[in-house]
Design a protein around this motif. Sequence first.
Motif, short mmCIF file in Angstrom:
data_model
loop_
_atom_site.label_atom_id
_atom_site.label_comp_id
_atom_site.label_asym_id
_atom_site.label_seq_id
_atom_site.Cartn_x
_atom_site.Cartn_y
_atom_site.Cartn_z
N VAL A 2 5.58 -1.37 7.46
CA VAL A 2 5.11 -0.06 7.90
C VAL A 2 4.47 -0.22 9.26
CG1 VAL A 2 3.63 1.90 7.38
CG2 VAL A 2 4.74 0.65 5.51
N GLN A 3 4.88 0.61 10.19
CA GLN A 3 4.35 0.58 11.54
C GLN A 3 3.94 1.97 11.97
OE1 GLN A 3 6.92 -1.17 14.46
NE2 GLN A 3 5.40 -1.08 16.09
N LEU A 4 2.69 2.11 12.39
CA LEU A 4 2.14 3.39 12.79
C LEU A 4 2.13 3.50 14.30
CD1 LEU A 4 -1.00 5.09 11.25
CD2 LEU A 4 -0.63 5.08 13.72
N VAL A 5 2.55 4.66 14.81
CA VAL A 5 2.57 4.93 16.23
C VAL A 5 1.94 6.29 16.49
CG1 VAL A 5 3.98 5.21 18.29
CG2 VAL A 5 4.64 3.55 16.55
N LYS A 6 1.04 6.37 17.45
CA LYS A 6 0.43 7.63 17.84
C LYS A 6 1.19 8.25 18.99
CE LYS A 6 -3.62 5.81 18.50
NZ LYS A 6 -5.05 5.62 18.85
N SER A 7 1.19 9.58 19.02
CA SER A 7 1.84 10.30 20.10
C SER A 7 0.95 10.43 21.33
CB SER A 7 2.26 11.70 19.63
OG SER A 7 1.13 12.47 19.25
N LEU A 20 0.88 11.61 14.38
CA LEU A 20 1.04 10.23 13.98
C LEU A 20 2.42 10.04 13.37
CD1 LEU A 20 -2.43 9.57 12.28
CD2 LEU A 20 -1.80 9.33 14.69
N SER A 21 3.05 8.93 13.69
CA SER A 21 4.35 8.60 13.14
C SER A 21 4.28 7.26 12.44
CB SER A 21 5.41 8.54 14.24
OG SER A 21 5.52 9.77 14.92
N CYS A 22 4.99 7.15 11.35
CA CYS A 22 4.99 5.94 10.56
C CYS A 22 6.44 5.57 10.24
CB CYS A 22 4.18 6.14 9.28
SG CYS A 22 3.92 4.65 8.32
N VAL A 23 6.86 4.43 10.73
CA VAL A 23 8.21 3.94 10.49
C VAL A 23 8.18 2.93 9.35
CG1 VAL A 23 10.22 2.81 11.48
CG2 VAL A 23 8.83 4.32 12.89
N VAL A 24 9.00 3.17 8.37
CA VAL A 24 9.05 2.35 7.18
C VAL A 24 10.42 1.69 7.09
CG1 VAL A 24 8.80 2.28 4.67
CG2 VAL A 24 7.44 3.89 6.03
N SER A 25 10.44 0.40 6.82
CA SER A 25 11.70 -0.32 6.73
C SER A 25 11.58 -1.47 5.75
CB SER A 25 12.13 -0.84 8.11
OG SER A 25 11.20 -1.79 8.60
N GLY A 26 12.72 -1.98 5.36
CA GLY A 26 12.76 -3.17 4.54
C GLY A 26 12.69 -2.95 3.05
N PHE A 27 12.71 -1.73 2.60
CA PHE A 27 12.66 -1.47 1.17
C PHE A 27 14.02 -1.67 0.52
CE2 PHE A 27 9.10 1.47 2.42
CZ PHE A 27 8.10 0.67 1.89
N THR A 28 13.99 -2.17 -0.69
CA THR A 28 15.23 -2.34 -1.44
C THR A 28 15.78 -1.01 -1.92
OG1 THR A 28 14.53 -4.54 -2.19
CG2 THR A 28 16.29 -3.46 -3.42
N LEU A 29 14.90 -0.13 -2.37
CA LEU A 29 15.29 1.18 -2.84
C LEU A 29 15.42 2.16 -1.69
CD1 LEU A 29 12.97 1.47 -5.98
CD2 LEU A 29 15.38 0.81 -5.91
N ASP A 30 16.26 3.15 -1.87
CA ASP A 30 16.47 4.15 -0.84
C ASP A 30 15.37 5.20 -0.82
OD1 ASP A 30 20.07 4.20 -1.39
OD2 ASP A 30 18.86 2.97 -0.03
N TYR A 95 -4.41 5.74 8.17
CA TYR A 95 -3.43 4.78 7.69
C TYR A 95 -2.25 5.52 7.07
CZ TYR A 95 -7.51 1.67 7.83
OH TYR A 95 -8.63 0.98 8.22
N CYS A 96 -1.08 4.97 7.24
CA CYS A 96 0.06 5.44 6.48
C CYS A 96 0.41 4.39 5.44
CB CYS A 96 1.27 5.73 7.38
SG CYS A 96 1.94 4.32 8.27
N ALA A 97 0.97 4.84 4.35
CA ALA A 97 1.30 3.95 3.25
C ALA A 97 2.54 4.44 2.53
CB ALA A 97 0.12 3.84 2.28
N GLY A 110 0.40 0.57 6.69
CA GLY A 110 0.45 0.36 8.12
C GLY A 110 -0.84 -0.25 8.63
N GLN A 111 -0.87 -0.52 9.92
CA GLN A 111 -2.02 -1.22 10.50
C GLN A 111 -3.24 -0.34 10.68
OE1 GLN A 111 0.63 -0.13 12.10
NE2 GLN A 111 0.26 0.21 14.29
#
Length: 119
Positions: A2-7, A20-30, A95-97, A110-111
Motif C-alpha cells: 500500500v502506497q499513499l500519495v497526497k495531491s 489522498l490516493s492509495c495504490v494497492v498491489s500484490g494481493f492474491t485475490l481480486d 493512513y490507508c489500509a 500505507g505509510q
Amino acid sequence: QVQLVKSGGDLVQPGGSLRLSCVVSGFTLDYYAAGWFRQAPGQERDLVASINWSGSYTYYLDSVKGRFTISRDNAKNTVYLQMNRLKPEDTADYYCAADPNLTGAYVYWGQGTQVTVSS
C-alpha cells in the motif's frame, strides 16, 4: 503493498481541500475492502471512511459526513479520499489500509501522512 500519495501539501487552511490516493498491489485475490484512518496526537485511531470491494457501499465517520468522499478505481487499484471544507479538528496522521479477506480486519497499511489544517 500500500502506497499513499497526497495531491498537495500537508498544510491546508480551514475550508480548503486535499485529496489522498492509495495504490494497492500484490494481493492474491481480486477483491478487497479499503479504509482510511486517522490519528490525532494523544487520541485513538479512528476509521474515517471505508468502502467495499465494488464501491457500492461506503461508511463515514459522523464528523466527516458531507465533507469527505471515499471512492475507488479497481482498474487502477487505487482508493481515494477527497477531503473538502477541512476543519482544524481534521488535523491528524492519515493512513490507508486494505482488507483483503473482507473480514473487517485491515491487515495491510500505507505509510501514513500528516495533514495539518491551520491558518
